[in-house]
Design a protein around this motif. Structure first.
Motif, PDB file in Angstrom:
ATOM      1  N   GLU A 305      30.757  18.167  16.130  1.00 33.78           N
ATOM      2  CA  GLU A 305      31.392  17.487  15.005  1.00 33.78           C
ATOM      3  C   GLU A 305      32.809  18.003  14.777  1.00 33.78           C
ATOM      4  OE1 GLU A 305      29.278  17.344  11.353  1.00 33.78           O
ATOM      5  OE2 GLU A 305      27.356  16.845  12.300  1.00 33.78           O
ATOM      6  N   ASN A 306      33.652  17.121  14.263  1.00 37.14           N
ATOM      7  CA  ASN A 306      34.995  17.521  13.868  1.00 37.14           C
ATOM      8  C   ASN A 306      34.973  18.263  12.542  1.00 37.14           C
ATOM      9  OD1 ASN A 306      36.068  16.233  16.069  1.00 37.14           O
ATOM     10  ND2 ASN A 306      36.990  14.546  14.925  1.00 37.14           N
ATOM     11  N   LYS A 307      35.757  19.306  12.436  1.00 39.76           N
ATOM     12  CA  LYS A 307      36.019  19.935  11.145  1.00 39.76           C
ATOM     13  C   LYS A 307      37.086  19.147  10.396  1.00 39.76           C
ATOM     14  CE  LYS A 307      36.960  23.899  13.180  1.00 39.76           C
ATOM     15  NZ  LYS A 307      37.346  25.320  13.385  1.00 39.76           N
ATOM     16  N   VAL A 308      37.966  18.532  11.172  1.00 37.67           N
ATOM     17  CA  VAL A 308      39.133  17.852  10.616  1.00 37.67           C
ATOM     18  C   VAL A 308      39.652  16.902  11.700  1.00 37.67           C
ATOM     19  CG1 VAL A 308      40.718  19.655  11.442  1.00 37.67           C
ATOM     20  CG2 VAL A 308      41.348  18.316   9.426  1.00 37.67           C
ATOM     21  N   ALA A 309      40.413  15.896  11.313  1.00 40.37           N
ATOM     22  CA  ALA A 309      41.010  14.995  12.299  1.00 40.37           C
ATOM     23  C   ALA A 309      42.008  15.763  13.160  1.00 40.37           C
ATOM     24  CB  ALA A 309      41.706  13.831  11.594  1.00 40.37           C
ATOM     25  N   GLY A 310      42.057  15.421  14.449  1.00 35.82           N
ATOM     26  CA  GLY A 310      42.950  16.148  15.351  1.00 35.82           C
ATOM     27  C   GLY A 310      43.676  15.212  16.301  1.00 35.82           C
ATOM     28  N   ILE A 311      44.924  15.552  16.588  1.00 35.71           N
ATOM     29  CA  ILE A 311      45.720  14.811  17.570  1.00 35.71           C
ATOM     30  C   ILE A 311      46.335  15.811  18.531  1.00 35.71           C
ATOM     31  CG2 ILE A 311      47.753  13.344  17.932  1.00 35.71           C
ATOM     32  CD1 ILE A 311      47.092  11.894  15.413  1.00 35.71           C
ATOM     33  N   MET A 312      46.289  15.494  19.809  1.00 36.67           N
ATOM     34  CA  MET A 312      46.898  16.334  20.839  1.00 36.67           C
ATOM     35  C   MET A 312      48.116  15.632  21.414  1.00 36.67           C
ATOM     36  SD  MET A 312      47.365  16.989  24.302  1.00 36.67           S
ATOM     37  CE  MET A 312      46.247  15.892  25.145  1.00 36.67           C
ATOM     38  N   LEU A 336      56.041  22.652  10.876  1.00 41.81           N
ATOM     39  CA  LEU A 336      55.283  21.473  10.461  1.00 41.81           C
ATOM     40  C   LEU A 336      53.828  21.833  10.163  1.00 41.81           C
ATOM     41  CD1 LEU A 336      56.672  18.974  13.124  1.00 41.81           C
ATOM     42  CD2 LEU A 336      57.363  19.148  10.724  1.00 41.81           C
ATOM     43  N   GLU A 337      53.244  21.100   9.223  1.00 41.16           N
ATOM     44  CA  GLU A 337      51.878  21.393   8.769  1.00 41.16           C
ATOM     45  C   GLU A 337      50.845  21.115   9.854  1.00 41.16           C
ATOM     46  OE1 GLU A 337      48.749  19.812   5.306  1.00 41.16           O
ATOM     47  OE2 GLU A 337      50.830  19.102   5.354  1.00 41.16           O
ATOM     48  N   GLY A 338      49.933  22.087  10.072  1.00 34.46           N
ATOM     49  CA  GLY A 338      48.790  21.886  10.958  1.00 34.46           C
ATOM     50  C   GLY A 338      49.114  21.878  12.431  1.00 34.46           C
ATOM     51  N   VAL A 339      50.254  22.450  12.830  1.00 37.41           N
ATOM     52  CA  VAL A 339      50.705  22.401  14.221  1.00 37.41           C
ATOM     53  C   VAL A 339      50.382  23.703  14.956  1.00 37.41           C
ATOM     54  CG1 VAL A 339      52.769  22.386  15.680  1.00 37.41           C
ATOM     55  CG2 VAL A 339      52.507  20.682  13.870  1.00 37.41           C
ATOM     56  N   THR A 340      49.739  23.586  16.127  1.00 36.40           N
ATOM     57  CA  THR A 340      49.455  24.746  16.979  1.00 36.40           C
ATOM     58  C   THR A 340      49.867  24.437  18.414  1.00 36.40           C
ATOM     59  OG1 THR A 340      47.522  25.329  15.628  1.00 36.40           O
ATOM     60  CG2 THR A 340      47.698  26.358  17.797  1.00 36.40           C
ATOM     61  N   PRO A 341      50.894  25.135  18.945  1.00 40.14           N
ATOM     62  CA  PRO A 341      51.273  24.924  20.347  1.00 40.14           C
ATOM     63  C   PRO A 341      50.404  25.764  21.290  1.00 40.14           C
ATOM     64  CG  PRO A 341      53.105  25.822  19.018  1.00 40.14           C
ATOM     65  CD  PRO A 341      51.840  26.009  18.259  1.00 40.14           C
ATOM     66  N   HIS A 342      50.171  25.229  22.479  1.00 40.88           N
ATOM     67  CA  HIS A 342      49.510  25.952  23.562  1.00 40.88           C
ATOM     68  C   HIS A 342      50.426  25.870  24.779  1.00 40.88           C
ATOM     69  CE1 HIS A 342      45.401  26.251  21.723  1.00 40.88           C
ATOM     70  NE2 HIS A 342      45.901  25.269  20.994  1.00 40.88           N
ATOM     71  N   ASP A 364      43.921  13.810   6.885  1.00 34.69           N
ATOM     72  CA  ASP A 364      44.313  12.403   6.963  1.00 34.69           C
ATOM     73  C   ASP A 364      44.793  12.104   8.387  1.00 34.69           C
ATOM     74  OD1 ASP A 364      45.572   9.937   6.850  1.00 34.69           O
ATOM     75  OD2 ASP A 364      46.545  10.309   4.922  1.00 34.69           O
ATOM     76  N   LEU A 365      44.048  11.275   9.127  1.00 31.89           N
ATOM     77  CA  LEU A 365      44.386  10.986  10.514  1.00 31.89           C
ATOM     78  C   LEU A 365      45.761  10.335  10.645  1.00 31.89           C
ATOM     79  CD1 LEU A 365      43.463  11.007  13.489  1.00 31.89           C
ATOM     80  CD2 LEU A 365      42.427   8.764  13.086  1.00 31.89           C
ATOM     81  N   SER A 366      46.093   9.424   9.725  1.00 36.38           N
ATOM     82  CA  SER A 366      47.386   8.755   9.810  1.00 36.38           C
ATOM     83  C   SER A 366      48.529   9.742   9.597  1.00 36.38           C
ATOM     84  CB  SER A 366      47.472   7.602   8.809  1.00 36.38           C
ATOM     85  OG  SER A 366      47.317   8.070   7.485  1.00 36.38           O
ATOM     86  N   LYS A 367      48.315  10.721   8.717  1.00 37.16           N
ATOM     87  CA  LYS A 367      49.330  11.757   8.504  1.00 37.16           C
ATOM     88  C   LYS A 367      49.468  12.630   9.750  1.00 37.16           C
ATOM     89  CE  LYS A 367      52.230  14.343   6.187  1.00 37.16           C
ATOM     90  NZ  LYS A 367      53.614  13.841   5.922  1.00 37.16           N
ATOM     91  N   ALA A 368      48.343  12.955  10.372  1.00 34.46           N
ATOM     92  CA  ALA A 368      48.378  13.744  11.609  1.00 34.46           C
ATOM     93  C   ALA A 368      49.157  13.004  12.693  1.00 34.46           C
ATOM     94  CB  ALA A 368      46.953  14.036  12.082  1.00 34.46           C
ATOM     95  N   ARG A 369      48.970  11.665  12.763  1.00 29.93           N
ATOM     96  CA  ARG A 369      49.690  10.882  13.769  1.00 29.93           C
ATOM     97  C   ARG A 369      51.194  10.884  13.503  1.00 29.93           C
ATOM     98  NH1 ARG A 369      52.267   9.079  16.963  1.00 29.93           N
ATOM     99  NH2 ARG A 369      51.958   7.400  18.475  1.00 29.93           N
TER     100      ARG A 369
END
Length: 384
Positions: A305-312, A336-342, A364-369
């Motif tokens: 399950e997702n903990k939160v919406a995610g975009i790669m 930026l909010e919620g950003v993790t680089p790899h 919010d998925l649309s905000k993540a996008r």
């Protein structure tokens, strides 16, 4: 068997970024690892217990490596299957099983497998050599446009080309290939299935993939996919059918098309952690790399399950840049909010080479996008 802080040794064929991310999880569990890879500069080198230089397609290199480990897995499909088969015959646990890997390694064999098992896929023709396609067109057996795919050794958009006219065939290698009917689709989707050695099975939520039009590479992975529940259920059911028929152990990423009338067609599969699952590192309760380890060691599978919406967002080398890599504007995206680089650890960049990825998580998925778009427009992978 005790895997943790013990003498148990997990072997990984391939030392690229997928291997490196697998090793994050083995280090977390204190599982000993040994990696075979042909490049001295492989990303995985810094994270394994033992690193061995060797050609993954060489029988002796793979066989001798496999004899020195307790369980053997892959992070890339292009490996010597004859060596794997001999290792299996001698009692080494090899996951994915060699029979499954043989089907997946060759796109023509893979497509025939779908047809034989009533798995929906685009219509296709198989050719021993690309040069045979011209005769097929002239005799009315094949019509433009179609998608040309090399049967073997394609990756990251290589070995695939949309053919709209005869001139598009000129620069293609003369190899075994397939010509696939162009599919009119709404979305490109992916479902990752995890299957343990004893048969426990779970699926991750359906993800939506947005591709770069020129490089034929994924630019964004969006989870959960912006599709209705019926389509999502159908996609997961078909992915489960593929996994069951192919008898995969470990992860199986099933890439699919959602057609204009909401049918699901399987495009191709990968028997390992996959680009379409990178967002799970930050967004899921159990990321895809930990899940693969759990599956091949026959440990209980974790929650998908997702903990939160995610975009790669994929970080690839910019056009016109080859040489020592520079990540321009990294500080800006970190604000930026919620950003993790790899960052994968490849010192040399070139156009469209995968150099890393960035995950964006948000309730919010649309905000993540929106933030993902900012990331894509801000960070640049260039050369010095």
């Amino acid at each position: 068997m005790s895997y943790f802080s013990s003498d148990f040794k997990l072997g990984i064929l391939g030392g690229g970024q997928l291997g490196k991310m697998l090793l994050y999880e083995t280090r977390k569990f204190d599982i000993q690892t040994k990696v075979l890879e042909a490049s001295e500069d492989a990303p995985s080198k810094i994270a394994c217990n033992e690193f061995v230089l060797g050609n993954l397609l060489d029988f002796d290199a793979v066989y001798n490596f496999g004899k020195s480990v307790d369980v053997l897995t892959i992070e890339i499909e292009n490996v010597n299957t004859k060596a794997l088969e001999k290792l299996e015959d001698e009692g080494v646990k090899v996951y994915p099983p060699t029979k499954a890997l043989r089907i997946i390694q060759n796109k023509a064999t893979q497509k025939l497998f779908y047809t034989d098992n009533n798995i929906p896929t685009a219509a296709f023709s198989r050719f021993a050599y690309t040069s045979e396609i011209k005769d097929s067109i002239e005799n009315g057996g094949l019509r433009f446009p179609f998608v040309w795919k090399a049967a073997q050794f394609g990756y990251d958009g290589q070995g695939v080309k949309v053919v709209r006219k005869a001139e598009d065939l000129k620069d293609l290698p003369n190899v075994e290939c397939i010509a696939e009917e162009m599919v009119s689709f709404k979305n490109e989707l992916s479902v990752i299935v995890a299957r343990s050695a004893s048969g426990e099975v779970v699926t991750y939520p359906v993800v939506e993939m947005e591709f770069h039009p020129e490089a034929n590479q994924v630019e964004y992975v969006i989870c959960p996919a912006r599709i209705n529940e019926d389509v999502a259920k159908k996609a997961q059911e078909i992915a489960l059918k593929v996994s069951n028929k192919i008898k995969q152990v470990g992860l199986l990423a099933v890439e699919m098309f959602q057609t204009q009338d909401d049918q699901i067609l399987v495009n191709e599969v990968a028997p390992r952690p996959h680009n379409s699952g990178h967002q799970t590192i930050e967004a899921s309760y159990t990321n895809q790399f930990e899940q693969h380890i759990r599956a091949i060691l026959d440990l209980p599978l974790g929650s998908t399950e997702n903990k939160v919406a995610g975009i790669m967002v994929n970080l690839v080398g910019a056009e016109g840049h080859t040489g020592n890599v520079v990540y321009e504007n990294m500080e800006q995206i970190l604000k930026l909010e919620g950003v993790t680089p790899h960052i994968y650890g490849k010192k040399q960049t070139r156009p469209f080479r995968k150099m890393g990825h960035v995950t964006i998580v948000n309730k919010d998925l649309s905000k993540a996008r929106e933030i993902a778009q900012q990331v894509k427009e801000t960070i640049k992978v260039i050369s010095k």
